[in-house]
Design an enzyme around this catalytic site. Structure first.
Site, short mmCIF file in Angstrom:
data_model
loop_
_atom_site.label_atom_id
_atom_site.label_comp_id
_atom_site.label_asym_id
_atom_site.label_seq_id
_atom_site.Cartn_x
_atom_site.Cartn_y
_atom_site.Cartn_z
N HIS A 47 -6.93 -5.10 10.50
CA HIS A 47 -6.73 -4.88 9.06
C HIS A 47 -5.46 -5.57 8.57
O HIS A 47 -4.53 -5.80 9.34
CB HIS A 47 -6.74 -3.39 8.71
N ASP B 193 -6.90 -3.12 14.63
CA ASP B 193 -8.32 -3.34 14.30
C ASP B 193 -8.52 -4.55 13.38
O ASP B 193 -9.60 -4.76 12.85
CB ASP B 193 -8.93 -2.07 13.66
N ASP C 82 0.82 -1.21 0.00
CA ASP C 82 0.00 0.00 0.00
C ASP C 82 0.86 1.25 0.00
O ASP C 82 2.07 1.19 0.17
CB ASP C 82 -0.96 0.00 1.21
N GLU D 289 -9.49 -2.05 5.83
CA GLU D 289 -10.07 -1.81 7.15
C GLU D 289 -11.30 -2.70 7.36
O GLU D 289 -11.83 -3.27 6.40
CB GLU D 289 -10.46 -0.33 7.26
#
Ligand code: PGA
Length: 267
Positions: A138, A136, A67, A143
């Protein structure tokens, strides 16, 4: 999933580097999927040391990063391109023309995403994909709520992710709100996957993706559907796993098999 609980984070990085070096030994022109963030830094240090000792060469490999932030000016020190150059590419014999990240400066980000998928395809896919995990759940910047079939696209970062990444910036207000990220479907096409998690801050996410249900609310849980995933954990990241003793038992058997120890009574 092969769940490996190691004695400390150094052991995690050693084992991760072993996997990359074994692959490059067998296939010097392998295609590597790379990651940014705090977690892989120790692995990159180890790979650089092994390169300096003449134990591994990156000259023929191709790389694709997961990313890149959208909205940072070119050359920003916290761009993932700069991160990779600084921590890995410039410190070993990578050919920069074979090292790829999504290009956040193409005017149409959708086109940048399409091109990135095309480049991965043209390279014949990714042999070994390195992943961290967000607190979280991810993977890359997929996400919670991301489609488990998603492809490379623009994603908005959660507040949690921006808070987690604020440590790299002067203030949370400087953390970009958008990124281009490989999708979960893209990641799942890698031949094999190596996920690293270190520290108690990852314990809940690790428990959720290893032992919880398959759900878009925990994007890493998609890895339950991949046939060749290795998860390397330090004791803190593994601290919430309920089946820990089983994973340790299986890992010991696996190591015996790999080391060729005969289990035959007369062997
Ligand atoms: P970290 O991030 O390695 O900086 O903890 C991991 C991730 O967000 O995937």
């Amino acid at each position: 999933m092969r769940i490996v609980i190691l004695e400390n984070q150094d052991a995690v990085h050693q084992r991760a580097a072993d996997l990359f070096c074994t692959l490059l030994d067998q296939r010097p022109d392998a295609t590597l999927g790379l990651a940014t963030g705090g977690t892989p830094l120790g692995t990159y240090e180890e790979l650089v040391s092994r390169f300096e000792e003449g134990r591994v060469s990156f000259a023929e490999c191709t790389t694709f990063n997961l990313d890149e932030y959208l909205g940072l000016p070119a050359g920003h020190p916290e761009s993932y391109l700069r991160f990779m150059e600084h921590n890995l590419f410039s410190r070993a014999n990578f050919d920069s023309s074979y090292c790829h990240l999504p290009d956040p400066h193409i005017e149409d980000p959708a086109e940048a995403c399409r091109l990135y998928e095309q480049m991965i395809d043209d390279a014949g896919g990714i042999d070994l994909q390195l992943l961290g995990i967000g607190s979280d759940g991810h993977i890359a910047f997929n996400e919670p709520g991301s489609s488990l079939a998603s492809r490379t696209r623009v994603k908005a970062l959660t507040q949690q992710t921006r808070e987690d990444n604020a440590r790299f910036f002067d203030s949370i207000d400087d953390v970009p709100t958008l990124a281009i990220t490989m999708g979960i479907g893209t990641i799942m096409e890698a031949n094999s996957i190596l996920l690293l998690a270190i520290g108690s801050g990852k314990a809940e996410a690790v428990e959720a993706f290893v032992e919880g249900p398959l759900t878009a609310q925990v994007p890493a849980s998609a890895l339950q559907m991949h046939p060749t995933v290795t998860v390397l954990l330090d004791p803190a990241a593994a601290s919430r796993l309920k089946r820990r003793s089983y994973y340790e038992y299986v890992e010991n058997l696996q190591l015996e098999l790999e080391q060729g120890v005969s289990r035959h009574p007369n062997g």
